[in-house]
Design a protein around this motif. Structure first.
Motif, PDB file in Angstrom:
ATOM      1  N   MET A 175      18.239  96.244  83.277  1.00 49.31           N
ATOM      2  CA  MET A 175      19.574  96.406  82.734  1.00 49.31           C
ATOM      3  C   MET A 175      20.610  96.031  83.788  1.00 49.31           C
ATOM      4  SD  MET A 175      18.347  97.488  79.914  1.00 49.31           S
ATOM      5  CE  MET A 175      19.884  97.740  79.032  1.00 49.31           C
ATOM      6  N   VAL A 176      21.646  95.337  83.366  1.00 53.94           N
ATOM      7  CA  VAL A 176      22.687  94.895  84.299  1.00 53.94           C
ATOM      8  C   VAL A 176      24.063  95.230  83.730  1.00 53.94           C
ATOM      9  CG1 VAL A 176      21.307  93.045  85.322  1.00 53.94           C
ATOM     10  CG2 VAL A 176      22.676  92.585  83.267  1.00 53.94           C
ATOM     11  N   PRO A 177      25.087  95.258  84.594  1.00 54.37           N
ATOM     12  CA  PRO A 177      26.446  95.529  84.110  1.00 54.37           C
ATOM     13  C   PRO A 177      26.881  94.533  83.045  1.00 54.37           C
ATOM     14  CG  PRO A 177      26.362  95.686  86.496  1.00 54.37           C
ATOM     15  CD  PRO A 177      25.049  95.103  86.063  1.00 54.37           C
ATOM     16  N   ASN A 178      27.710  95.010  82.137  1.00 54.51           N
ATOM     17  CA  ASN A 178      28.229  94.151  81.069  1.00 54.51           C
ATOM     18  C   ASN A 178      29.749  94.188  80.976  1.00 54.51           C
ATOM     19  OD1 ASN A 178      27.564  96.925  80.051  1.00 54.51           O
ATOM     20  ND2 ASN A 178      28.703  96.201  78.270  1.00 54.51           N
ATOM     21  N   ASP A 179      30.386  95.031  81.799  1.00 52.24           N
ATOM     22  CA  ASP A 179      31.842  95.146  81.777  1.00 52.24           C
ATOM     23  C   ASP A 179      32.371  94.825  83.176  1.00 52.24           C
ATOM     24  OD1 ASP A 179      34.177  96.430  79.997  1.00 52.24           O
ATOM     25  OD2 ASP A 179      34.451  97.051  82.075  1.00 52.24           O
ATOM     26  N   PHE A 180      33.196  93.792  83.274  1.00 50.94           N
ATOM     27  CA  PHE A 180      33.655  93.289  84.573  1.00 50.94           C
ATOM     28  C   PHE A 180      35.174  93.214  84.633  1.00 50.94           C
ATOM     29  CE2 PHE A 180      29.622  91.384  83.377  1.00 50.94           C
ATOM     30  CZ  PHE A 180      28.809  91.628  84.487  1.00 50.94           C
ATOM     31  N   THR A 181      35.745  93.692  85.729  1.00 53.42           N
ATOM     32  CA  THR A 181      37.170  93.544  85.980  1.00 53.42           C
ATOM     33  C   THR A 181      37.342  92.758  87.278  1.00 53.42           C
ATOM     34  OG1 THR A 181      37.696  95.650  84.906  1.00 53.42           O
ATOM     35  CG2 THR A 181      39.367  94.716  86.382  1.00 53.42           C
ATOM     36  N   VAL A 182      37.989  91.604  87.187  1.00 54.40           N
ATOM     37  CA  VAL A 182      38.238  90.762  88.351  1.00 54.40           C
ATOM     38  C   VAL A 182      39.577  91.168  88.951  1.00 54.40           C
ATOM     39  CG1 VAL A 182      38.503  88.408  89.208  1.00 54.40           C
ATOM     40  CG2 VAL A 182      36.946  88.867  87.298  1.00 54.40           C
ATOM     41  N   LEU A 183      39.570  91.591  90.214  1.00 55.27           N
ATOM     42  CA  LEU A 183      40.788  92.020  90.902  1.00 55.27           C
ATOM     43  C   LEU A 183      41.353  90.858  91.703  1.00 55.27           C
ATOM     44  CD1 LEU A 183      39.478  95.475  92.193  1.00 55.27           C
ATOM     45  CD2 LEU A 183      40.738  94.999  90.085  1.00 55.27           C
ATOM     46  N   LEU A 184      42.636  90.550  91.478  1.00 50.16           N
ATOM     47  CA  LEU A 184      43.282  89.400  92.105  1.00 50.16           C
ATOM     48  C   LEU A 184      44.617  89.811  92.718  1.00 50.16           C
ATOM     49  CD1 LEU A 184      42.767  86.994  89.088  1.00 50.16           C
ATOM     50  CD2 LEU A 184      41.566  86.758  91.273  1.00 50.16           C
ATOM     51  N   SER A 185      45.039  89.056  93.718  1.00 46.06           N
ATOM     52  CA  SER A 185      46.382  89.253  94.264  1.00 46.06           C
ATOM     53  C   SER A 185      47.394  88.851  93.199  1.00 46.06           C
ATOM     54  CB  SER A 185      46.570  88.389  95.516  1.00 46.06           C
ATOM     55  OG  SER A 185      46.657  87.021  95.141  1.00 46.06           O
ATOM     56  N   PRO A 186      48.630  89.340  93.295  1.00 48.62           N
ATOM     57  CA  PRO A 186      49.645  88.943  92.302  1.00 48.62           C
ATOM     58  C   PRO A 186      49.802  87.430  92.179  1.00 48.62           C
ATOM     59  CG  PRO A 186      50.431  90.804  93.595  1.00 48.62           C
ATOM     60  CD  PRO A 186      49.139  90.355  94.241  1.00 48.62           C
ATOM     61  N   THR A 187      49.764  86.719  93.312  1.00 45.81           N
ATOM     62  CA  THR A 187      49.933  85.259  93.280  1.00 45.81           C
ATOM     63  C   THR A 187      48.779  84.583  92.553  1.00 45.81           C
ATOM     64  OG1 THR A 187      51.173  85.265  95.360  1.00 45.81           O
ATOM     65  CG2 THR A 187      50.171  83.175  94.686  1.00 45.81           C
ATOM     66  N   ASP A 188      47.539  85.001  92.871  1.00 45.32           N
ATOM     67  CA  ASP A 188      46.377  84.382  92.231  1.00 45.32           C
ATOM     68  C   ASP A 188      46.314  84.751  90.753  1.00 45.32           C
ATOM     69  OD1 ASP A 188      45.297  82.968  94.424  1.00 45.32           O
ATOM     70  OD2 ASP A 188      44.474  84.814  95.241  1.00 45.32           O
ATOM     71  N   ALA A 233      16.178  87.169  82.116  1.00 46.25           N
ATOM     72  CA  ALA A 233      15.569  88.251  81.325  1.00 46.25           C
ATOM     73  C   ALA A 233      16.227  89.597  81.620  1.00 46.25           C
ATOM     74  CB  ALA A 233      14.062  88.329  81.572  1.00 46.25           C
ATOM     75  N   TYR A 234      17.564  89.584  81.780  1.00 44.41           N
ATOM     76  CA  TYR A 234      18.337  90.798  81.941  1.00 44.41           C
ATOM     77  C   TYR A 234      18.761  91.303  80.557  1.00 44.41           C
ATOM     78  CZ  TYR A 234      18.970  89.868  86.991  1.00 44.41           C
ATOM     79  OH  TYR A 234      18.796  89.653  88.334  1.00 44.41           O
ATOM     80  N   HIS A 235      19.098  92.585  80.481  1.00 45.80           N
ATOM     81  CA  HIS A 235      19.552  93.175  79.227  1.00 45.80           C
ATOM     82  C   HIS A 235      20.874  93.902  79.452  1.00 45.80           C
ATOM     83  CE1 HIS A 235      15.774  92.614  76.876  1.00 45.80           C
ATOM     84  NE2 HIS A 235      15.251  92.605  78.086  1.00 45.80           N
ATOM     85  N   PHE A 236      21.708  93.917  78.397  1.00 49.88           N
ATOM     86  CA  PHE A 236      22.971  94.645  78.406  1.00 49.88           C
ATOM     87  C   PHE A 236      22.863  95.848  77.480  1.00 49.88           C
ATOM     88  CE2 PHE A 236      24.472  90.099  78.862  1.00 49.88           C
ATOM     89  CZ  PHE A 236      24.798  90.189  80.209  1.00 49.88           C
ATOM     90  N   ILE A 237      23.645  96.897  77.755  1.00 54.45           N
ATOM     91  CA  ILE A 237      23.670  98.045  76.858  1.00 54.45           C
ATOM     92  C   ILE A 237      24.865  97.989  75.911  1.00 54.45           C
ATOM     93  CG2 ILE A 237      22.453  99.494  78.512  1.00 54.45           C
ATOM     94  CD1 ILE A 237      25.133 100.889  79.092  1.00 54.45           C
TER      95      ILE A 237
END
Length: 219
Positions: free
Chosen positions: A51-64, A91-95
């Motif tokens: 099982m692997v993560p399925n929810d991702f938040t990408v953190l960026l600088s204000p400019t990027d 062969a990963y799975h998400f919940i």
């Protein structure tokens, strides 16, 4: 093989659009970090599935973050598709459904970014499920029934003379998503076999409504 496929996907489908944003971070960098999050945070459940993560938040600088504004929807969509493709190959799975979002972190310098990931369960404890249409469009499945037919109000409207007005329904079952034929004229087939009643769907099943074929994906 999985990482190479992800890189090809992002280079082919995102980089052309990205060139117009002139940002300091390339989408391929985000993709590589995202799959690293999947690799580094995989666990094994009681059934032996990885099982692997399925929810991702990408953190960026204000400019990027601002540099990605015009392509944010395309970028997050392609990152999510790349994550699904990588999961299938490894062969990963998400919940639950895969979700990718961008967020501002005022502490980050331009050119730096981070990713926060988590295993986020789908509604009512369901895993991820979606229908891939012939056009390649993805229809996410949730806790409510997904209707299929020629009627405009159907969740999936199919312009096919061999499809009934109210042809079939896909909905959550006890052990996953099931498809049910609604008394259609030409029937509903799963992997070429006509079904009666309901049928539990497995990853990769081809479901046919009339002469239209779609694919069910569990991840």
């Amino acid at each position: 093989m999985g990482l190479q496929s992800l890189e090809r996907r992002l280079e082919r489908m995102v980089e052309g659009v990205f060139r117009r944003s002139r940002g300091s971070i390339r989408p391929i960098e985000l993709g590589r970090r995202l799959v690293r999050e999947m690799d580094d945070n995989r666990t094994v459940d009681v059934k032996g599935r990885r099982m692997v993560p399925n929810d991702f938040t990408v953190l960026l600088s204000p400019t990027d973050h601002a540099s990605f504004h015009e392509i944010e929807t395309a970028l997050t969509t392609e990152l999510a598709e790349a994550a699904r493709e990588y999961a299938r190959e490894e062969a990963y799975h998400f919940i639950g459904p895969v979700a990718v979002g961008l967020s501002v972190d005022n502490e980050l310098r331009t050119g730096r970014f981070g990713i926060v990931s988590q295993l986020k369960q789908g509604v009512a404890g369901l895993g991820a499920g979606s229908i891939i249409l012939p056009s390649g469009e993805r229809v996410e499945l949730g806790e409510h029934p997904t209707t299929v037919g020629r009627l405009p109000e159907s969740t999936i409207t199919i312009d096919d003379g061999n499809v009934s007005r109210e042809h079939a329904r896909i909905q959550p079952g006890t052990n996953g998503y099931v498809v049910q034929d609604l008394g259609s004229t030409n029937g509903t087939l799963v992997n070429g076999q006509r079904i009666t009643g309901t049928r539990l769907l497995a990853d990769g099943d081809i479901v046919s409504f009339g002469s239209t074929h779609v694919r069910f994906e569990a991840s």
